[in-house]
Design an enzyme around this catalytic site. Structure first.
Site, PDB file in Angstrom:
ATOM      1  N   ASP A  68      27.692  37.770  -3.213  1.00  0.00           N
ATOM      2  CA  ASP A  68      29.070  38.224  -3.401  1.00  0.00           C
ATOM      3  C   ASP A  68      29.758  38.488  -2.068  1.00  0.00           C
ATOM      4  OD1 ASP A  68      29.061  38.054  -6.148  1.00  0.00           O
ATOM      5  OD2 ASP A  68      28.423  40.123  -6.449  1.00  0.00           O
ATOM      6  N   TYR A 179      31.555  48.944  -6.109  1.00  0.00           N
ATOM      7  CA  TYR A 179      31.343  50.342  -5.745  1.00  0.00           C
ATOM      8  C   TYR A 179      31.974  51.287  -6.762  1.00  0.00           C
ATOM      9  CZ  TYR A 179      30.741  54.179  -2.316  1.00  0.00           C
ATOM     10  OH  TYR A 179      30.366  55.310  -1.656  1.00  0.00           O
ATOM     11  N   SER A 180      33.140  50.928  -7.261  1.00  0.00           N
ATOM     12  CA  SER A 180      33.844  51.778  -8.223  1.00  0.00           C
ATOM     13  C   SER A 180      33.013  52.003  -9.481  1.00  0.00           C
ATOM     14  CB  SER A 180      35.198  51.150  -8.589  1.00  0.00           C
ATOM     15  OG  SER A 180      35.886  51.963  -9.518  1.00  0.00           O
TER      16      SER A 180
END
Length: 280
Positions: A68, A179-180
């Site tokens: 990614d 990350y969220s």
């Protein structure tokens, strides 16, 4: 069809995957292209080598080989050049990639035009007069060992929140699974248009994620506590020290990242296979 190949050769299988990718493209009558510094690795393949910027202008699409992070790095350049991007995963998760490294036979659909495009909203973040592009997220975090800062977030003339926390995240729908998500944020359909706000370890019972409309013009600043310091990170890169009282602006970018989806529904398959199935 001319395909500019962007590879992270540090990933396992990337060297072999690029070699097989070029052979597959040649067999389909397509032209693989790579930056000239890769000539020493793939001199035996039928590849056009040249200046990176010039080849991106000439190509029809970009193909990334890696994880990614490779898509994030090249996604900004693809968006700026208005060229679609296809991700081939040789990394660990590869959530944004359409194909795994053992699915190169599906490239025939690419050559036949039998694929769909997933349009991904990007974010502009302006700090100290300079604007950066975020594909995934914009993270404000306190420096190591620093006291908790208080972040102020506003949109238009309205102050949305003041919150003491280790940090705060603003993500695109694409970044909602990054990350969220780890910080408790929701998964958002990636071709939706909105801005996700997620606090990091907020010192309050009511520090919850929020969703802003894509048209929101967000302003962020922080107040220090006993010399607390804040670092701004964009897609896990471009670390910038933020000065207390400095205002950072975040808004929807005019650029769009067009990700090629070979089979259709790749996002939902990734959610099921890479996030849900390991829990079952």
């Amino acid at each position: 069809m001319k395909a500019f190949i962007c590879s992270n050769l540090k990933k396992n299988n990337s060297m072999d995957t690029v070699s097989r990718l070029c052979k597959e493209l040649n067999a389909l009558g397509s032209t693989p292209m790579m930056a000239e510094e890769f000539d020493k690795y793939f001199s035996d393949e039928k590849i056009v080598f040249g200046n990176e910027e010039q080849l991106i202008k000439e190509c029809d699409l970009l193909i990334t080989v890696g994880g990614d992070g490779t898509i994030l790095k090249w996604g900004r350049k693809a968006a700026a050049a208005n060229k679609p991007l296809l991700g081939i995963n040789t990394g660990r998760l590869g959530f944004m990639a359409t194909l795994e490294c053992d699915e190169l036979h599906k490239l025939k659909k690419l050559a036949d035009g039998d694929y769909s495009i997933s349009r991904r909203m990007l974010l502009d973040v302006t700090v100290a007069g300079q604007t950066y592009i975020a594909v995934n997220d914009i993270v404000f975090s306190k420096s190591r060992f620093a006291k908790l800062p208080e972040f102020a977030v506003s949109t238009g003339d309205f102050e949305v929140t003041k919150i003491r926390a280790d940090g705060i995240i603003f993500s695109t729908p694409t970044g909602s699974t990054a990350y969220s998500l780890s910080a408790g944020g929701p998964i958002i359909q990636p071709d939706a248009e909105c801005i996700e706000f997620t606090p990091l370890c907020a010192h309050t019972l009511f520090g919850r994620p929020m969703i802003f409309s894509a048209g929101s013009d967000l302003k962020v600043s922080f107040s220090g506590y006993e010399n607390s310091e804040v670092i701004l990170s964009i897609d896990g890169d471009d670390d910038i020290n933020i000065v207390e009282g400095e205002t950072v602006s975040i808004r929807k970018s005019d650029l769009v990242l067009n990700l090629i989806d070979i089979d259709g529904g790749s996002f939902y398959e990734a959610v099921h296979n890479k996030l849900m199935r390991p829990l079952k």
